[in-house]
Design an enzyme around this catalytic site. Structure first.
Site, PDB file in Angstrom:
ATOM      1  N   SER A 141      -2.236  23.778 -22.583  1.00  0.00           N
ATOM      2  CA  SER A 141      -3.408  23.709 -23.476  1.00  0.00           C
ATOM      3  C   SER A 141      -3.141  24.590 -24.700  1.00  0.00           C
ATOM      4  O   SER A 141      -2.296  25.497 -24.642  1.00  0.00           O
ATOM      5  CB  SER A 141      -4.634  24.242 -22.725  1.00  0.00           C
ATOM      6  OG  SER A 141      -5.708  24.445 -23.615  1.00  0.00           O
ATOM      7  N   TYR A 154      -8.815  31.122 -17.484  1.00  0.00           N
ATOM      8  CA  TYR A 154      -8.301  29.773 -17.782  1.00  0.00           C
ATOM      9  C   TYR A 154      -7.100  29.858 -18.735  1.00  0.00           C
ATOM     10  O   TYR A 154      -6.063  29.230 -18.497  1.00  0.00           O
ATOM     11  CB  TYR A 154      -9.405  28.909 -18.396  1.00  0.00           C
ATOM     12  CG  TYR A 154      -8.939  27.514 -18.772  1.00  0.00           C
ATOM     13  CD1 TYR A 154      -8.749  26.545 -17.787  1.00  0.00           C
ATOM     14  CD2 TYR A 154      -8.685  27.168 -20.100  1.00  0.00           C
ATOM     15  CE1 TYR A 154      -8.314  25.261 -18.121  1.00  0.00           C
ATOM     16  CE2 TYR A 154      -8.247  25.892 -20.442  1.00  0.00           C
ATOM     17  CZ  TYR A 154      -8.066  24.942 -19.452  1.00  0.00           C
ATOM     18  OH  TYR A 154      -7.630  23.676 -19.789  1.00  0.00           O
TER      19      TYR A 154
HETATM   20  P1  NDP Z   1     -11.088  15.891 -16.071  1.00  0.00           P
HETATM   21  O1  NDP Z   1     -12.100  16.758 -15.451  1.00  0.00           O
HETATM   22  O2  NDP Z   1     -11.496  14.568 -16.626  1.00  0.00           O
HETATM   23  O3  NDP Z   1      -9.882  15.631 -15.055  1.00  0.00           O
HETATM   24  C1  NDP Z   1      -9.428  16.597 -14.145  1.00  0.00           C
HETATM   25  C2  NDP Z   1      -8.620  15.874 -13.093  1.00  0.00           C
HETATM   26  O4  NDP Z   1      -8.079  16.869 -12.196  1.00  0.00           O
HETATM   27  C3  NDP Z   1      -9.460  14.924 -12.265  1.00  0.00           C
HETATM   28  O5  NDP Z   1      -8.779  13.700 -12.160  1.00  0.00           O
HETATM   29  C4  NDP Z   1      -9.552  15.614 -10.906  1.00  0.00           C
HETATM   30  O6  NDP Z   1      -9.554  14.624  -9.870  1.00  0.00           O
HETATM   31  C5  NDP Z   1      -8.252  16.402 -10.875  1.00  0.00           C
HETATM   32  N1  NDP Z   1      -8.300  17.506  -9.934  1.00  0.00           N
HETATM   33  C6  NDP Z   1      -9.082  18.605  -9.971  1.00  0.00           C
HETATM   34  N2  NDP Z   1      -8.857  19.383  -8.900  1.00  0.00           N
HETATM   35  C7  NDP Z   1      -7.898  18.761  -8.173  1.00  0.00           C
HETATM   36  C8  NDP Z   1      -7.235  19.054  -6.965  1.00  0.00           C
HETATM   37  N3  NDP Z   1      -7.491  20.161  -6.253  1.00  0.00           N
HETATM   38  N4  NDP Z   1      -6.299  18.193  -6.504  1.00  0.00           N
HETATM   39  C9  NDP Z   1      -6.017  17.058  -7.204  1.00  0.00           C
HETATM   40  N5  NDP Z   1      -6.610  16.733  -8.353  1.00  0.00           N
HETATM   41  C10 NDP Z   1      -7.539  17.569  -8.826  1.00  0.00           C
HETATM   42  O7  NDP Z   1     -10.418  16.769 -17.213  1.00  0.00           O
HETATM   43  P2  NDP Z   1      -9.220  16.537 -18.240  1.00  0.00           P
HETATM   44  O8  NDP Z   1      -8.740  15.155 -18.210  1.00  0.00           O
HETATM   45  O9  NDP Z   1      -9.669  17.109 -19.524  1.00  0.00           O
HETATM   46  O10 NDP Z   1      -8.128  17.525 -17.642  1.00  0.00           O
HETATM   47  C11 NDP Z   1      -6.787  17.181 -17.380  1.00  0.00           C
HETATM   48  C12 NDP Z   1      -5.883  18.347 -17.737  1.00  0.00           C
HETATM   49  O11 NDP Z   1      -5.913  18.576 -19.140  1.00  0.00           O
HETATM   50  C13 NDP Z   1      -6.270  19.669 -17.094  1.00  0.00           C
HETATM   51  O12 NDP Z   1      -5.110  20.330 -16.641  1.00  0.00           O
HETATM   52  C14 NDP Z   1      -6.891  20.450 -18.240  1.00  0.00           C
HETATM   53  O13 NDP Z   1      -6.807  21.837 -18.058  1.00  0.00           O
HETATM   54  C15 NDP Z   1      -6.056  19.957 -19.407  1.00  0.00           C
HETATM   55  N6  NDP Z   1      -6.631  20.139 -20.724  1.00  0.00           N
HETATM   56  C16 NDP Z   1      -7.851  19.581 -21.037  1.00  0.00           C
HETATM   57  C17 NDP Z   1      -8.415  19.801 -22.278  1.00  0.00           C
HETATM   58  C18 NDP Z   1      -9.773  19.281 -22.632  1.00  0.00           C
HETATM   59  O14 NDP Z   1     -10.324  19.735 -23.651  1.00  0.00           O
HETATM   60  N7  NDP Z   1     -10.332  18.348 -21.891  1.00  0.00           N
HETATM   61  C19 NDP Z   1      -7.705  20.586 -23.310  1.00  0.00           C
HETATM   62  C20 NDP Z   1      -6.440  21.094 -22.888  1.00  0.00           C
HETATM   63  C21 NDP Z   1      -5.926  20.866 -21.647  1.00  0.00           C
HETATM   64  P3  NDP Z   1     -10.407  14.667  -8.503  1.00  0.00           P
HETATM   65  O15 NDP Z   1     -11.672  15.437  -8.779  1.00  0.00           O
HETATM   66  O16 NDP Z   1     -10.630  13.225  -8.188  1.00  0.00           O
HETATM   67  O17 NDP Z   1      -9.488  15.329  -7.520  1.00  0.00           O
END
Ligand code: NDP
Length: 246
Positions: A141, A154
């Site tokens: 990020s 974070y």
């Molecule tokens: P979302 O909340 O849409 O997606 C998060 C995903 O992580 C979900 O598919 C969730 O699936 C999965 N997840 C969470 N915990 C677990 C676990 N224990 N095991 C397996 N899967 C897990 O957020 P984003 O798409 O935004 O996030 C994706 C990545 O991008 C993250 O790493 C985030 O830190 C990073 N990011 C996001 C930014 C933003 O502004 N949105 C900016 C910079 C980086 P499920 O609950 O079905 O398990």
């Protein structure tokens, strides 16, 4: 490099960036292995991909559990014989001010955002080393460079992901031809903020949420760019900001 027929595991594929990336890569001809905990969301995505003529496998896995990540890779090998690319995307962002001592949330972030990435790499690496090729994409990020309110823990997890990516690249790219990329997005319009329980942080972020954020598809394009370079090219970092974000 052509990603047609490449086998790509994507964690956190049930929403946001992971979902958009799976759709993009499947549309470009890759075989995608969709992983997360929410089965219904993954099955829905698999259906969408197959309707468009793509290939997808669903494997439920919690990235914090080593055995789940080993099973994810084992199922991929069983179905397709190999794996070429891992996208470590699963992540959480329950921002809070440190003085609130939301230590359970700190631990969750360390477990998912850092240990989840380590578990993914450990599970897939023997296959990539055997193949003497492959690509690992870790979603860090802009938080790896820039603190924002409530982001002490974070941001620290995302620094860890960025530096682990650089260590991986230096150890794996010259020796085995395995490329490593750290993707560093600014604010993207996804469900990520839904895990925030600290009301003071939510108040502080309300203003920021008025700006036009990036869309998950923008990050999918950046990942596609990193994956499709000639084998002599390693894209180390991709740093992407919304135009309106400072
Ligand atoms: P979302 O909340 O849409 O997606 C998060 C995903 O992580 C979900 O598919 C969730 O699936 C999965 N997840 C969470 N915990 C677990 C676990 N224990 N095991 C397996 N899967 C897990 O957020 P984003 O798409 O935004 O996030 C994706 C990545 O991008 C993250 O790493 C985030 O830190 C990073 N990011 C996001 C930014 C933003 O502004 N949105 C900016 C910079 C980086 P499920 O609950 O079905 O398990």
């Amino acid at each position: 490099m052509d990603i047609k027929d490449k086998v790509i595991i994507i964690t956190g594929a049930s929403s946001g960036i992971g979902e958009a990336t799976a759709l993009k890569l499947a549309t470009e001809g890759a075989t995608v292995v969709l992983s997360a905990r929410r089965k219904d969301k993954l099955n829905e995505l698999k259906k969408t991909i197959e309707t468009k003529g793509g290939k997808a496998l669903v494997v439920i896995a919690d990235v914090t559990k080593k055995a789940d990540m080993e099973k994810l890779v084992a199922k991929t090998l069983e179905e397709y014989g190999t794996v070429h690319i891992l996208i470590n995307n699963a992540g959480l962002m329950p921002l809070s001010f440190v003085e609130k001592l939301k230590t359970d949330e700190w631990e969750k972030m360390v477990d998912v955002n850092i240990k989840g990435v380590l578990n993914g790499v450990a599970a897939v690496l023997p296959t990539l080393i055997k193949n003497k090729q492959g690509h690992i994409v870790n979603i860090s990020s802009t938080a790896a460079y820039q603190y924002f309110p409530g982001g002490a823990v974070y941001c620290a997890t995302k620094v860890a992901v960025k530096m682990f990516s650089e260590g991986l690249r230096q150890e794996l790219a010259p020796k085995y031809g395995i490329c490593v990329t750290s993707i560093e997005p600014g604010a993207v319009a996804t469900d990520l903020m839904n895990t925030i329980t600290d009301e003071d942080v939510l108040d502080t972020l309300a203003e920021m949420q008025k700006m036009t954020m990036l869309e998950p598809e923008d990050i999918a394009e950046a990942i596609y760019y990193a994956l499709t370079q000639p084998s002599r090219v390693n894209i180390n970092d991709v740093y992407i900001m919304p135009t309106e974000q400072q």
